[in-house]
Design a protein around this motif. Sequence first.
Motif: not given
Length: 127
Positions: A86-101
């Motif tokens: 999961p992403l570190k910060v859950w937001s909408w629209p999503p802000t990709l923080d690199g943990s999703a790769t």
Amino acid sequence: MTYRLTDRERKLLDHLQMDDETFQIRGQLPVGTGEITLHRLTELGLLETGGGRFGETGWRLTDNGWRCMYGKSQAEMMTNGERNHPLKVWSWPPTLDGSATAGQRHRRLQTLAPKLGMLPPKVRPLD
């Protein structure tokens, strides 16, 4: 504008990912889930409503809800066959923080070298 989810909204989305096929009614949702939380997530498009148990209105995750948590839809996560974090910060629209790769190793925290000096000698108790 990016909307960052609150703790209650995160708790609800985390709970709803366990059973993503059925619509969960109010009695099946986590304690503390109120009308404002449900209305806000439905307005953002992260939840959808439908017929739940006993004919009551229920809620379930949409593809955007999965993107908010993982940066990908559920179908995209199932096709790549790799573990998704999961992403570190859950937001909408999503802000990709690199943990999703997928395949990216988590950076470890560096430990500091110990800097211990000479300890003072033990003091003898007074007689």
